[in-house]
Design a protein around this motif. Structure first.
Motif, PDB file in Angstrom:
ATOM      1  N   ASP A   1       0.887  -1.169   0.000  1.00  0.00           N
ATOM      2  CA  ASP A   1       0.000   0.000   0.000  1.00  0.00           C
ATOM      3  C   ASP A   1       0.923   1.216   0.000  1.00  0.00           C
ATOM      4  N   LEU A   2       0.901   1.981  -1.066  1.00  0.00           N
ATOM      5  CA  LEU A   2       1.860   3.081  -1.211  1.00  0.00           C
ATOM      6  C   LEU A   2       1.271   4.471  -0.989  1.00  0.00           C
ATOM      7  N   HIS A   3       0.021   4.534  -0.632  1.00  0.00           N
ATOM      8  CA  HIS A   3      -0.560   5.857  -0.385  1.00  0.00           C
ATOM      9  C   HIS A   3      -1.217   5.833   0.991  1.00  0.00           C
ATOM     10  N   THR A   4      -0.451   6.269   1.995  1.00  0.00           N
ATOM     11  CA  THR A   4      -0.951   6.297   3.372  1.00  0.00           C
ATOM     12  C   THR A   4      -0.428   7.555   4.063  1.00  0.00           C
ATOM     13  N   HIS A   5      -1.181   7.990   5.033  1.00  0.00           N
ATOM     14  CA  HIS A   5      -0.828   9.214   5.761  1.00  0.00           C
ATOM     15  C   HIS A   5      -0.641   8.921   7.245  1.00  0.00           C
ATOM     16  N   THR A   6       0.168   9.770   7.868  1.00  0.00           N
ATOM     17  CA  THR A   6       0.393   9.659   9.314  1.00  0.00           C
ATOM     18  C   THR A   6       0.018  10.980   9.985  1.00  0.00           C
ATOM     19  N   LEU A   7       0.219  11.009  11.279  1.00  0.00           N
ATOM     20  CA  LEU A   7      -0.011  12.234  12.057  1.00  0.00           C
ATOM     21  C   LEU A   7       0.666  13.448  11.447  1.00  0.00           C
ATOM     22  N   ALA A   8       1.762  13.216  10.730  1.00  0.00           N
ATOM     23  CA  ALA A   8       2.507  14.345  10.155  1.00  0.00           C
ATOM     24  C   ALA A   8       1.656  15.142   9.171  1.00  0.00           C
ATOM     25  N   SER A   9       0.639  14.506   8.586  1.00  0.00           N
ATOM     26  CA  SER A   9      -0.249  15.232   7.671  1.00  0.00           C
ATOM     27  C   SER A   9      -1.260  16.098   8.429  1.00  0.00           C
ATOM     28  N   VAL A  10      -1.292  15.931   9.735  1.00  0.00           N
ATOM     29  CA  VAL A  10      -2.123  16.689  10.677  1.00  0.00           C
ATOM     30  C   VAL A  10      -3.617  16.327  10.616  1.00  0.00           C
ATOM     31  N   HIS A  11      -4.178  16.149   9.408  1.00  0.00           N
ATOM     32  CA  HIS A  11      -5.568  15.694   9.358  1.00  0.00           C
ATOM     33  C   HIS A  11      -5.623  14.167   9.218  1.00  0.00           C
ATOM     34  N   ALA A  12      -4.587  13.493   9.706  1.00  0.00           N
ATOM     35  CA  ALA A  12      -4.566  12.029   9.777  1.00  0.00           C
ATOM     36  C   ALA A  12      -4.246  11.675  11.220  1.00  0.00           C
ATOM     37  N   TYR A  13      -4.491  10.422  11.598  1.00  0.00           N
ATOM     38  CA  TYR A  13      -4.635  10.149  13.030  1.00  0.00           C
ATOM     39  C   TYR A  13      -3.804   9.001  13.570  1.00  0.00           C
ATOM     40  N   SER A  14      -2.853   8.491  12.794  1.00  0.00           N
ATOM     41  CA  SER A  14      -2.069   7.357  13.282  1.00  0.00           C
ATOM     42  C   SER A  14      -0.588   7.606  13.060  1.00  0.00           C
ATOM     43  N   THR A  15       0.197   6.842  13.797  1.00  0.00           N
ATOM     44  CA  THR A  15       1.649   6.943  13.621  1.00  0.00           C
ATOM     45  C   THR A  15       2.101   5.987  12.522  1.00  0.00           C
ATOM     46  N   LEU A  16       3.347   6.169  12.099  1.00  0.00           N
ATOM     47  CA  LEU A  16       3.912   5.264  11.097  1.00  0.00           C
ATOM     48  C   LEU A  16       3.977   3.839  11.650  1.00  0.00           C
ATOM     49  N   THR A  17       4.331   3.723  12.924  1.00  0.00           N
ATOM     50  CA  THR A  17       4.413   2.388  13.527  1.00  0.00           C
ATOM     51  C   THR A  17       3.042   1.714  13.552  1.00  0.00           C
ATOM     52  N   GLU A  18       2.029   2.462  13.899  1.00  0.00           N
ATOM     53  CA  GLU A  18       0.667   1.888  13.895  1.00  0.00           C
ATOM     54  C   GLU A  18       0.275   1.452  12.476  1.00  0.00           C
ATOM     55  N   ASN A  19       0.615   2.270  11.496  1.00  0.00           N
ATOM     56  CA  ASN A  19       0.320   1.900  10.107  1.00  0.00           C
ATOM     57  C   ASN A  19       1.072   0.638   9.698  1.00  0.00           C
ATOM     58  N   ALA A  20       2.328   0.542  10.134  1.00  0.00           N
ATOM     59  CA  ALA A  20       3.133  -0.640   9.780  1.00  0.00           C
ATOM     60  C   ALA A  20       2.545  -1.904  10.410  1.00  0.00           C
ATOM     61  N   ARG A  21       2.092  -1.785  11.648  1.00  0.00           N
ATOM     62  CA  ARG A  21       1.464  -2.949  12.309  1.00  0.00           C
ATOM     63  C   ARG A  21       0.218  -3.398  11.555  1.00  0.00           C
TER      64      ARG A  21
END
Ligand SMILES: [Zn+2]
Ligand SMILES: [Zn+2]
Length: 240
Positions: free
Chosen positions: A6-26
């Protein structure tokens, strides 16, 4: 389709997204993915990442939670000339998704009714673009025959964006438009990539809506990048 990435995902860094990179990886691992691309919004979109975010990407390890992490960006095509707002960041990430977002786009004096040339010019100007993000929004109409042929010429994948297909999605007539361009991708043998565009970890790797559509259209698996590392490597031009 047995999706590996999955190559299109956002993290908290986008501010209007709500998960961390680690949570996304899990979540990616849980869903059987082998590759996760993090593609936060370029700073052309207001109130998202800061330029410091892009200067520190090297701290992201190549593997997290057993998943290969690719450091991408969702850049903003920002005007009728196909300019990328974040062109200074070209070469700083593993890949580039180029997307048009109405809230940062300069429509000029008169509101255009055809955005085909915007995408085509962007691909001509920036051979580093790898994926066109959500080119499915009827608010920015496209001649898909022209666009798909240009993708072929520039080795750019058309995205099947799952957030666009969701009932809560805000893009206009996205499914209808995907139904228009998918047969053209098949006709001209242009690879597609299915992406979640998740703004919350729960969406990472959830491709069910796209799979239903691709099955219905009997879309050929060999043109779906998600099913093999090799296909992704030939899209990105380096060994992952
Ligand atoms: Zn986007
Ligand atoms: Zn996005």
């Amino acid at each position: 389709m047995h999706a590996l990435m999955d190559l299109h995902t956002h993290t908290l860094a986008s501010v209007h997204a709500y998960s961390t990179l680690t949570e996304n990886a899990r979540e990616a691992k849980k869903n059987g993915l082998e590759i996760l691309g993090v593609s936060d919004h370029g700073y052309g979109m207001p109130h998202t990442t800061l330029s410091a975010y892009w200067g520190n990407l090297s701290v992201i390890p190549p593997y997290l939670e057993g998943v290969r992490i690719l450091r991408g960006i969702e850049m903003n095509i920002c005007d009728m000339q196909g300019s990328l707002f974040e062109e200074k960041l070209i070469g700083k990430t593993d890949y580039i998704i180029a997307s048009l977002h109405g809230n940062i786009f300069d429509f000029g004096e008169t509101r255009a009714t055809d955005f085909t040339s915007v995408y085509v010019k962007a691909m001509e100007r920036y051979p580093e673009i790898n994926i066109l993000g959500h080119p499915d929004d009827a608010r920015y109409p496209i001649d898909y025959e022209v666009l798909v042929k240009a993708c072929k010429e520039h080795n750019v994948a058309m995205e099947v964006n799952c957030s666009s297909l969701d009932v809560s999605g805000f893009r206009l007539n996205a499914e209808e438009n995907q139904r228009l361009y998918l047969p053209l991708c098949e006709k001209y043998e242009v690879p597609i990539i299915v992406n979640s565009d998740a703004h919350m970890s729960t969406g990472v790797g959830d491709f069910s809506l796209a799979e239903t559509l691709l099955d219905e259209l009997d879309f050929p698996e060999e043109l779906i990048i998600n099913t093999s590392w090799d296909k992704l490597e030939s899209l990105l031009g380096f060994a992952i």
